[in-house]
Design a protein around this motif. Sequence first.
Motif, PDB file in Angstrom:
ATOM      1  N   ARG A   7       0.788  -1.035   0.119  1.00  0.00           N
ATOM      2  CA  ARG A   7      -0.117  -0.008   0.054  1.00  0.00           C
ATOM      3  C   ARG A   7       0.954   1.103   0.110  1.00  0.00           C
ATOM      4  NH1 ARG A   7      -2.879  -0.844   4.098  1.00  0.00           N
ATOM      5  NH2 ARG A   7      -4.938  -1.454   3.073  1.00  0.00           N
ATOM      6  N   ILE A   8       0.824   2.005  -0.961  1.00  0.00           N
ATOM      7  CA  ILE A   8       1.477   3.315  -0.985  1.00  0.00           C
ATOM      8  C   ILE A   8       0.851   4.298  -0.313  1.00  0.00           C
ATOM      9  CG2 ILE A   8       2.831   4.926  -2.650  1.00  0.00           C
ATOM     10  CD1 ILE A   8       3.577   1.980  -3.114  1.00  0.00           C
ATOM     11  N   TRP A   9       1.573   5.271   0.345  1.00  0.00           N
ATOM     12  CA  TRP A   9       1.051   6.468   1.282  1.00  0.00           C
ATOM     13  C   TRP A   9       1.696   7.557   0.868  1.00  0.00           C
ATOM     14  CZ3 TRP A   9      -2.733   5.761   4.976  1.00  0.00           C
ATOM     15  CH2 TRP A   9      -3.200   4.468   5.363  1.00  0.00           C
ATOM     16  N   TRP A  10       1.003   8.680   0.796  1.00  0.00           N
ATOM     17  CA  TRP A  10       1.550  10.041   0.311  1.00  0.00           C
ATOM     18  C   TRP A  10       1.205  10.861   1.789  1.00  0.00           C
ATOM     19  CZ3 TRP A  10       4.204  11.746  -3.775  1.00  0.00           C
ATOM     20  CH2 TRP A  10       4.534  13.038  -3.939  1.00  0.00           C
ATOM     21  N   SER A  11       2.104  11.589   2.279  1.00  0.00           N
ATOM     22  CA  SER A  11       1.963  12.218   3.372  1.00  0.00           C
ATOM     23  C   SER A  11       2.414  13.729   3.175  1.00  0.00           C
ATOM     24  CB  SER A  11       2.771  11.721   4.503  1.00  0.00           C
ATOM     25  OG  SER A  11       2.828  12.639   5.788  1.00  0.00           O
ATOM     26  N   VAL A  12       1.519  14.642   3.546  1.00  0.00           N
ATOM     27  CA  VAL A  12       2.072  16.103   3.999  1.00  0.00           C
ATOM     28  C   VAL A  12       2.208  16.262   5.255  1.00  0.00           C
ATOM     29  CG1 VAL A  12       1.410  18.536   3.725  1.00  0.00           C
ATOM     30  CG2 VAL A  12       0.623  16.788   1.792  1.00  0.00           C
TER      31      VAL A  12
END
Length: 346
Positions: free
Chosen positions: A65-70
Amino acid sequence: MSLTGHRVESVRVERLNRAEESLGDLDGISGGSLTWEASADLPAGGNLQLVDIGQTINYSSDRVRIWWSVVGVAEWPLGVYVLAAPTEAHTDAEVTRAIALIDKLTVIREDVITETLQIAKDANIVAAAVAQLRATGEARVSATDSSKTLTNAMTWDPGTSRLQVVNDLLAAAGYAALWTDRNGMFRVEPFVEPAQRPVVWDFTEGETSIHSPNWEYELSLWEASNKVVMTSQANDAGTVFLASVVDANPLSPTSTVSMGRTLNPIVVENVEASSQADLESQALRRLMETSNVAGKVRVSHAPVPVWFNDAVTFASGGRQMRAAVSRMSLDLRPGALVSAEWRETP
C-alpha cells in the motif's frame, strides 16, 4: 484538511500479506511512479525502485500500500498493489530492483472458470456477483446490497475470466464495473452519473491554488456519441425492454440540441437487464462514457486525496467547469506534481 499552503511531503510503502495485514514499512525505496486510467480494464499500476538492503519480500503473495504524506497535515493511501517479480541491476556499489505494481483487479481477471457456469433466473444479482468475487479468495469487499434479481439465467463458458462474470452481473443490476478504492477495498456500487457525484476537490486559481497556471483544454466533438439505444434479452414472458437515451443538455457541446443532429449513435442488442429501469441505467452509463470525451482538460497539480472517476470543479483562465478524473500519473518523490486529465461533464 488544509493542503493549499507550504508543504513538506514524504512517501512510504507499507508491505502487506495476501490478507492485506500490515507487515511494516518497506525500507530502501528510492523512487517509483503510479498511473491511473479510469477507462482501462486494469485502471491502476506503476513501479517501485528499491535498493537491496536485505529486505524480505514474498513476491508470490505480498502486496504493498503506497502512502502520500503532507507532514503535519494529512496522509492518504494511493492504492494497494500486487507485486511482479523484480528486475535486478547489479553494480560494484549496490543491487537495485525494479518492481512492477499491478492492479488488484488482476487477481480477479486471471481467475478463470473451468466449467460452464450458470446463475439461475431470479437469483439476487449483487449477491451472485459478490459470491463470484469472493470465490477468488479475496475478502476485502464493500458491497451495496440490492433486491434486484435476474430475469433470465446467465451462462458463461469455461475459460471466462471471473472479472468478466462479475462485471456482467453488475451491469445487469445497473451497477458500476468492479473497482478498488484508495485503501485497496473492492467496491460493488450502483453506477452514479458523473453530474451526480459529490465534488471531492475544487481547483480554483488564486492565492491558494494548487494547480499549475499552464494547462490545456481539448474539444474533440467528432469522437462523441449523443444517442444510445439498447434492447434486452427476452424474459420468460417474452418481454423485451427497449431503452433510448439522448444527450439533450443544451450545455453539452455534443448534445442533440447543440449539434442539431444525432452524432455517432450506438445500438446494443441482447443486453441482460433485470428491468426497464436497469436497461435505461446501462444505456445512460454508456452515453455518459461516450459523450464525455467532448471536453478534456490536462493539468498538473499538487497531490490531494482524489481518485479516478471522482468529480472535481475547475476555475482557471476564465474557464469554469465540472469534470470527472479520467487519468492521473505521479512520480513517487516529494514535491512531484500529479499529471491529470479530466473529462468535462455538463
